[in-house]
Design a protein around this motif. Structure first.
Motif, PDB file in Angstrom:
ATOM      1  N   LEU A   1     -32.549  16.987  25.018  1.00 38.57           N
ATOM      2  CA  LEU A   1     -32.028  15.749  24.469  1.00 38.57           C
ATOM      3  C   LEU A   1     -32.279  15.571  23.108  1.00 38.57           C
ATOM      4  CD1 LEU A   1     -34.092  13.670  27.304  1.00 38.57           C
ATOM      5  CD2 LEU A   1     -31.654  14.289  27.268  1.00 38.57           C
ATOM      6  N   ASP A   2     -32.641  16.710  22.332  1.00 35.92           N
ATOM      7  CA  ASP A   2     -32.653  16.733  21.031  1.00 35.92           C
ATOM      8  C   ASP A   2     -31.554  17.439  20.159  1.00 35.92           C
ATOM      9  OD1 ASP A   2     -33.633  16.957  18.457  1.00 35.92           O
ATOM     10  OD2 ASP A   2     -35.515  17.894  18.925  1.00 35.92           O
ATOM     11  N   ASN A   3     -30.862  16.527  19.641  1.00 35.47           N
ATOM     12  CA  ASN A   3     -29.387  17.142  18.721  1.00 35.47           C
ATOM     13  C   ASN A   3     -29.972  18.183  17.950  1.00 35.47           C
ATOM     14  OD1 ASN A   3     -27.666  15.411  20.110  1.00 35.47           O
ATOM     15  ND2 ASN A   3     -28.189  13.612  18.529  1.00 35.47           N
ATOM     16  N   LYS A   4     -31.110  18.140  17.305  1.00 34.77           N
ATOM     17  CA  LYS A   4     -31.438  19.303  16.184  1.00 34.77           C
ATOM     18  C   LYS A   4     -31.740  20.695  17.079  1.00 34.77           C
ATOM     19  CE  LYS A   4     -34.248  16.171  13.141  1.00 34.77           C
ATOM     20  NZ  LYS A   4     -35.503  15.998  12.680  1.00 34.77           N
ATOM     21  N   TRP A   5     -32.025  20.526  18.175  1.00 30.57           N
ATOM     22  CA  TRP A   5     -32.111  21.711  19.146  1.00 30.57           C
ATOM     23  C   TRP A   5     -30.879  22.510  19.166  1.00 30.57           C
ATOM     24  CZ3 TRP A   5     -30.148  23.215  23.918  1.00 30.57           C
ATOM     25  CH2 TRP A   5     -30.470  24.589  24.346  1.00 30.57           C
ATOM     26  N   TYR A   6     -29.665  21.572  19.328  1.00 36.97           N
ATOM     27  CA  TYR A   6     -28.178  22.425  19.430  1.00 36.97           C
ATOM     28  C   TYR A   6     -27.815  22.868  18.099  1.00 36.97           C
ATOM     29  CZ  TYR A   6     -27.806  20.059  23.873  1.00 36.97           C
ATOM     30  OH  TYR A   6     -28.102  19.887  25.315  1.00 36.97           O
ATOM     31  N   GLN A   7     -28.258  22.437  16.996  1.00 29.85           N
ATOM     32  CA  GLN A   7     -27.872  23.026  15.517  1.00 29.85           C
ATOM     33  C   GLN A   7     -28.730  24.248  15.302  1.00 29.85           C
ATOM     34  OE1 GLN A   7     -28.965  19.718  12.834  1.00 29.85           O
ATOM     35  NE2 GLN A   7     -27.850  18.161  13.950  1.00 29.85           N
ATOM     36  N   LEU A   8     -29.718  24.747  16.250  1.00 30.76           N
ATOM     37  CA  LEU A   8     -30.293  26.021  15.796  1.00 30.76           C
ATOM     38  C   LEU A   8     -29.483  27.240  16.347  1.00 30.76           C
ATOM     39  CD1 LEU A   8     -33.891  25.093  17.414  1.00 30.76           C
ATOM     40  CD2 LEU A   8     -33.272  25.446  15.009  1.00 30.76           C
ATOM     41  N   PHE A   9     -28.608  27.001  17.064  1.00 25.49           N
ATOM     42  CA  PHE A   9     -27.646  28.122  17.671  1.00 25.49           C
ATOM     43  C   PHE A   9     -26.136  28.138  17.189  1.00 25.49           C
ATOM     44  CE2 PHE A   9     -30.770  26.720  20.695  1.00 25.49           C
ATOM     45  CZ  PHE A   9     -31.655  27.839  20.942  1.00 25.49           C
ATOM     46  N   THR A  10     -25.613  29.113  16.904  1.00 26.19           N
ATOM     47  CA  THR A  10     -24.276  29.348  16.941  1.00 26.19           C
ATOM     48  C   THR A  10     -23.560  29.522  18.220  1.00 26.19           C
ATOM     49  OG1 THR A  10     -24.260  31.654  16.636  1.00 26.19           O
ATOM     50  CG2 THR A  10     -24.315  30.419  14.741  1.00 26.19           C
ATOM     51  N   GLU A  11     -22.428  29.612  18.405  1.00 28.00           N
ATOM     52  CA  GLU A  11     -21.752  29.553  19.704  1.00 28.00           C
ATOM     53  C   GLU A  11     -22.253  30.908  20.416  1.00 28.00           C
ATOM     54  OE1 GLU A  11     -19.848  28.679  23.165  1.00 28.00           O
ATOM     55  OE2 GLU A  11     -20.447  27.475  21.287  1.00 28.00           O
ATOM     56  N   SER A  12     -22.214  31.938  19.524  1.00 27.07           N
ATOM     57  CA  SER A  12     -22.493  33.300  20.129  1.00 27.07           C
ATOM     58  C   SER A  12     -23.887  33.747  20.440  1.00 27.07           C
ATOM     59  CB  SER A  12     -22.098  34.525  19.033  1.00 27.07           C
ATOM     60  OG  SER A  12     -22.847  34.180  17.799  1.00 27.07           O
ATOM     61  N   GLU A  13     -24.758  32.657  19.781  1.00 31.15           N
ATOM     62  CA  GLU A  13     -26.391  33.020  20.132  1.00 31.15           C
ATOM     63  C   GLU A  13     -26.684  31.825  21.223  1.00 31.15           C
ATOM     64  OE1 GLU A  13     -27.703  33.268  15.336  1.00 31.15           O
ATOM     65  OE2 GLU A  13     -27.710  31.259  16.335  1.00 31.15           O
ATOM     66  N   HIS A  14     -25.678  31.081  21.671  1.00 34.39           N
ATOM     67  CA  HIS A  14     -25.896  30.293  22.814  1.00 34.39           C
ATOM     68  C   HIS A  14     -25.749  31.026  24.234  1.00 34.39           C
ATOM     69  CE1 HIS A  14     -26.483  25.891  23.425  1.00 34.39           C
ATOM     70  NE2 HIS A  14     -26.313  26.298  24.820  1.00 34.39           N
ATOM     71  N   THR A  15     -26.619  31.815  24.390  1.00 35.53           N
ATOM     72  CA  THR A  15     -26.591  33.014  25.364  1.00 35.53           C
ATOM     73  C   THR A  15     -26.369  32.400  26.855  1.00 35.53           C
ATOM     74  OG1 THR A  15     -28.900  32.986  25.908  1.00 35.53           O
ATOM     75  CG2 THR A  15     -28.078  34.349  24.093  1.00 35.53           C
ATOM     76  N   ALA A  16     -25.772  33.054  27.894  1.00 35.74           N
ATOM     77  CA  ALA A  16     -25.609  32.644  29.036  1.00 35.74           C
ATOM     78  C   ALA A  16     -26.945  32.169  30.013  1.00 35.74           C
ATOM     79  CB  ALA A  16     -25.184  33.701  29.994  1.00 35.74           C
ATOM     80  N   GLU A  17     -28.126  33.107  29.553  1.00 33.97           N
ATOM     81  CA  GLU A  17     -29.408  32.307  29.990  1.00 33.97           C
ATOM     82  C   GLU A  17     -29.866  31.182  29.661  1.00 33.97           C
ATOM     83  OE1 GLU A  17     -32.998  32.617  32.279  1.00 33.97           O
ATOM     84  OE2 GLU A  17     -31.011  33.776  32.373  1.00 33.97           O
TER      85      GLU A  17
END
Length: 256
Positions: free
Chosen positions: A22-38
């Protein structure tokens, strides 16, 4: 669980963690490649739990409204049955209301148990998601720190090399100036033109010297102004009585 995971888990003990999804800042921590399947799996599970919690909460509100309505209706039916105890219609309607009221109570009990369990599940998934986030951030920080050290080392080398080049440049300019001046004095300008000089070393050297002298002059002037300002601040301020006394002395002297 690796040692790193254990350290992160231990660091989170007693910490209140916001719901990450629910935190938009959390989504900014990752690039698409770092957003792992887990991470995506836990994110999806977290969002499903949050939606379910919201749905159950809404259901409880609606059930409580219905329960109040049924209880009010049962009270009314009970009063009517006092005046008409043989009415099968009223008795049947009252039984139906009681049956629905019982279903409401059972549904509320089930929902209450789920409303206790859902926050636990959300908190558990959220902490797991936080540990996974910390691992990625740790790796990114370590990599960025290593790259930063390499960049700083490269900048240091370039600076040292630049200083050496500047010194060599100044030495070459001074040598050219010396040779040019010597040949100019001996052979004159006509012979010098045969050397096909692309610039006038005398003029270039003179400009460099003037720029150097101007820099020294500015620094000297700045130090002087700073010293004068300091002396002005340190100078004793005359009191009002001293000023008035001086004014009276000047006035008496003029009258004399």
């Amino acid at each position: 669980m690796s040692k790193t995971d254990e350290e992160f888990e231990h660091a989170l003990i007693g910490k209140k963690i916001p719901i990450l999804t629910l935190d938009n800042k959390w989504y900014q921590l990752f690039t698409e490649s770092e957003h792992t399947a887990e991470i995506k799996r836990m994110e999806s599970e977290m969002n499903d739990l949050i939606k379910r919690q919201s749905k159950v909460s809404d259901e409880n509100r609606e059930i409580k409204k219905l329960k109040k309505k049924l209880m009010d209706e049962i009270v009314v039916l009970a009063d009517e049955l006092v005046h008409d105890p043989s009415s099968k219609r009223l008795a049947k309607k009252q039984d139906e209301c009681k049956r629905l009221l019982q279903e409401c109570n059972e549904k509320l009990d089930a929902n209450e148990e789920e409303m206790v369990e859902l926050p636990r599940q959300i908190n558990w998934i959220n902490r797991k998601l936080m540990v996974a986030t910390m691992e990625i951030c740790y790796r990114k920080l370590a990599k960025s720190t290593e790259e930063l050290s390499e960049i700083e080392e490269w900048i240091g080398k370039v600076r040292r090399e630049l200083k050496k080049k500047i010194i060599r440049k100044q030495e070459k300019e001074a040598k050219i100036h010396q040779l040019y001046s010597y040949m100019h004095d001996i052979f004159g300008s006509d012979v010098i033109e045969l050397f096909d000089m692309h610039y006038d070393p005398e003029e270039k050297y003179q400009k460099a010297q003037e720029a150097k002298e101007a820099k020294v002059s500015r620094e000297t002037q700045g130090k002087k102004e700073t010293q004068e300002a300091k002396e002005a601040n340190d100078a004793p301020i005359k009191s009002e009585e001293s000023v008035n006394e001086q004014s009276m002395n000047d006035e008496n002297a003029s009258k004399s």
